[in-house]
Design a protein around this motif. Structure first.
Motif, PDB file in Angstrom:
ATOM      1  N   ARG A 157      33.006 -52.077  13.539  1.00 18.68           N
ATOM      2  CA  ARG A 157      33.983 -52.853  12.790  1.00 18.68           C
ATOM      3  C   ARG A 157      35.371 -52.256  12.910  1.00 18.68           C
ATOM      4  O   ARG A 157      36.359 -52.872  12.528  1.00 18.68           O
ATOM      5  CB  ARG A 157      33.604 -52.888  11.300  1.00 18.68           C
ATOM      6  CG  ARG A 157      32.300 -53.619  11.013  1.00 18.68           C
ATOM      7  CD  ARG A 157      31.956 -53.471   9.550  1.00 18.68           C
ATOM      8  NE  ARG A 157      31.814 -52.057   9.198  1.00 18.68           N
ATOM      9  CZ  ARG A 157      31.609 -51.629   7.955  1.00 18.68           C
ATOM     10  NH1 ARG A 157      31.578 -52.483   6.965  1.00 18.68           N
ATOM     11  NH2 ARG A 157      31.467 -50.345   7.707  1.00 18.68           N
ATOM     12  N   GLN A 158      35.474 -51.021  13.402  1.00 17.40           N
ATOM     13  CA  GLN A 158      36.742 -50.323  13.433  1.00 17.40           C
ATOM     14  C   GLN A 158      37.211 -50.110  14.870  1.00 17.40           C
ATOM     15  O   GLN A 158      37.548 -49.013  15.291  1.00 17.40           O
ATOM     16  CB  GLN A 158      36.620 -48.984  12.707  1.00 17.40           C
ATOM     17  CG  GLN A 158      36.198 -49.159  11.259  1.00 17.40           C
ATOM     18  CD  GLN A 158      36.117 -47.817  10.541  1.00 17.40           C
ATOM     19  OE1 GLN A 158      36.717 -46.843  10.973  1.00 17.40           O
ATOM     20  NE2 GLN A 158      35.396 -47.767   9.464  1.00 17.40           N
ATOM     21  N   ASP A 163      39.827 -51.491  16.178  1.00 17.87           N
ATOM     22  CA  ASP A 163      41.274 -51.485  16.268  1.00 17.87           C
ATOM     23  C   ASP A 163      41.787 -50.052  16.321  1.00 17.87           C
ATOM     24  O   ASP A 163      41.126 -49.115  15.891  1.00 17.87           O
ATOM     25  CB  ASP A 163      41.886 -52.197  15.052  1.00 17.87           C
ATOM     26  CG  ASP A 163      41.544 -53.670  15.036  1.00 17.87           C
ATOM     27  OD1 ASP A 163      41.552 -54.249  13.937  1.00 17.87           O
ATOM     28  OD2 ASP A 163      41.257 -54.219  16.122  1.00 17.87           O
ATOM     29  N   ASN A 185      45.052 -52.047   4.467  1.00 14.95           N
ATOM     30  CA  ASN A 185      44.633 -52.642   5.737  1.00 14.95           C
ATOM     31  C   ASN A 185      44.512 -51.640   6.877  1.00 14.95           C
ATOM     32  O   ASN A 185      44.248 -52.043   8.019  1.00 14.95           O
ATOM     33  CB  ASN A 185      45.618 -53.746   6.135  1.00 14.95           C
ATOM     34  CG  ASN A 185      45.618 -54.899   5.151  1.00 14.95           C
ATOM     35  OD1 ASN A 185      44.571 -55.363   4.728  1.00 14.95           O
ATOM     36  ND2 ASN A 185      46.810 -55.349   4.765  1.00 14.95           N
ATOM     37  N   PRO A 199      42.949 -49.641   9.503  1.00 16.04           N
ATOM     38  CA  PRO A 199      41.602 -49.798  10.069  1.00 16.04           C
ATOM     39  C   PRO A 199      40.711 -48.580   9.893  1.00 16.04           C
ATOM     40  O   PRO A 199      39.485 -48.700   9.999  1.00 16.04           O
ATOM     41  CB  PRO A 199      41.868 -50.081  11.555  1.00 16.04           C
ATOM     42  CG  PRO A 199      43.271 -49.625  11.803  1.00 16.04           C
ATOM     43  CD  PRO A 199      44.005 -49.822  10.527  1.00 16.04           C
ATOM     44  N   ASP A 206      36.150 -51.868   5.845  1.00 15.03           N
ATOM     45  CA  ASP A 206      36.290 -52.957   4.880  1.00 15.03           C
ATOM     46  C   ASP A 206      36.393 -52.476   3.441  1.00 15.03           C
ATOM     47  O   ASP A 206      36.391 -53.274   2.510  1.00 15.03           O
ATOM     48  CB  ASP A 206      35.135 -53.960   5.021  1.00 15.03           C
ATOM     49  CG  ASP A 206      33.779 -53.350   4.685  1.00 15.03           C
ATOM     50  OD1 ASP A 206      33.715 -52.139   4.377  1.00 15.03           O
ATOM     51  OD2 ASP A 206      32.775 -54.079   4.731  1.00 15.03           O
TER      52      ASP A 206
END
Length: 316
Positions: free
Chosen positions: A11-12, A14, A32, A34, A38
């Motif tokens: 999910r990370q 970026d 926000n 990264p 979440d």
């Protein structure tokens, strides 16, 4: 064990920022970032209506005073640095199935400020009138300072509402007990901390135990540390309790808090009470105020309970 995934998490993908946060950092940039996956959205109140200000320096939280911008920056950088290092700094306390069944549980979890391996733990609970969680003033600073002292400190992000908040705290304590070996924490004589609504949570769990709120049937806290709440009820089973409050608090009367402790003392429960001249509600660590350093008194109170508990265990 449920936990946030490491920075290698898919999910990370970026780019992770490496620049340190400053007073001028925009709050949304922290949320926000990264590196937090979440759970960055849980660092500040989920309901943005309860805070204002664009940058870390400008942060204002409803019902709180004496927010220290330098501490806000230090906390955000602590979280960022440890997340970038691959340390687990956040744990989910509910499973994906439980969160799917009750979506409000999505906005819960435990931030972990790790102290020395094998040291005792504390759970810090922020206030917010059971409408929101004011962690950046009322629990993150406490947890960071406790970790600097070597203690393992957790910050609970809970569902608003007195009942659900206590259920989440009971679940959090149960989660820590269940995973204590992996977390490297000592579960004996743990402490519960809280300010305002968070102090009520700590007190209620101390009074009635984890099982009363849906958690496992576990030992009660070795100490409860409370700030500025007008709670009057208590039981004969309450843990030793430390209290501090300002005498200009228009929300929580210092007299109510003092009276509660007096009643507990009559039952033989160890207590300690401090009232600070001129202070209002929500002063947190009290940096730069007459209350500055109160956390050291509170830790000394907790440590005394550890000593008494150890002596009791040795005589059994």
């Amino acid at each position: 064990m449920q936990e946030s995934e490491s920075i290698g998490d898919s999910r990370q993908t970026d780019k992770i920022t490496t620049d340190a946060y400053t007073l001028d950092t925009v709050i949304s940039d922290v949320i926000n970032d990264p590196v937090f996956g979440d759970y960055g959205r849980l660092i500040f109140p989920v309901d943005s209506g309860y805070y204002s200000g664009n940058t870390l320096e400008e942060l204002h939280l409803t019902w709180y005073s004496h927010i220290d911008p330098d501490m806000t920056v230090e906390i955000c950088n602590y979280l960022k640095d440890h997340a970038e290092a691959g340390d687990v700094i956040f744990y989910d306390i509910y499973t994906d199935e439980e969160k799917a069944e009750e979506p409000e549980k999505e906005n819960t979890g435990l931030f972990f400020f790790k102290g020395n391996a094998g040291e005792k733990f504390a759970v810090c609970n922020a206030g917010g009138g059971f409408a929101y969680v004011g962690a950046m003033q009322d629990s993150f600073p406490h947890a960071l300072e406790l970790s600097k002292m070597g203690y393992n400190a957790f910050v609970l992000i809970y569902r608003p509402g007195a009942q659900t908040a206590c259920e989440d705290l009971a679940r959090a304590i149960s989660f820590i007990f269940e995973n204590a070996e992996d977390m490297e924490v000592d579960i004996d004589c743990y402490s519960l901390w809280g300010g305002s609504a968070g102090a009520r949570m700590a007190a209620w769990l101390g009074s009635y135990g984890t099982a009363a709120f849906g958690g496992d049937d576990l030992p009660r806290a070795g100490a409860v540390i409370m700030q500025y709440t007008g709670l009057s009820e208590y039981t004969a089973d309450d843990p030793p309790t430390y209290v501090c409050v300002g005498d200009s608090d228009g929300i929580a009367s210092w007299r109510t808090m003092q009276s509660r402790l007096a009643g507990m003392s009559e039952l033989g429960i160890p207590t300690e009470f401090h009232v600070y001249s001129g202070l209002g509600h929500g002063f947190g660590l009290g940096t730069g105020t007459v209350a500055d350093g109160w956390i050291n008194d509170a830790v000394a109170f907790w440590e005394n309970q550890m000593k008494i508990n150890a002596e009791r265990m040795n005589t059994q």
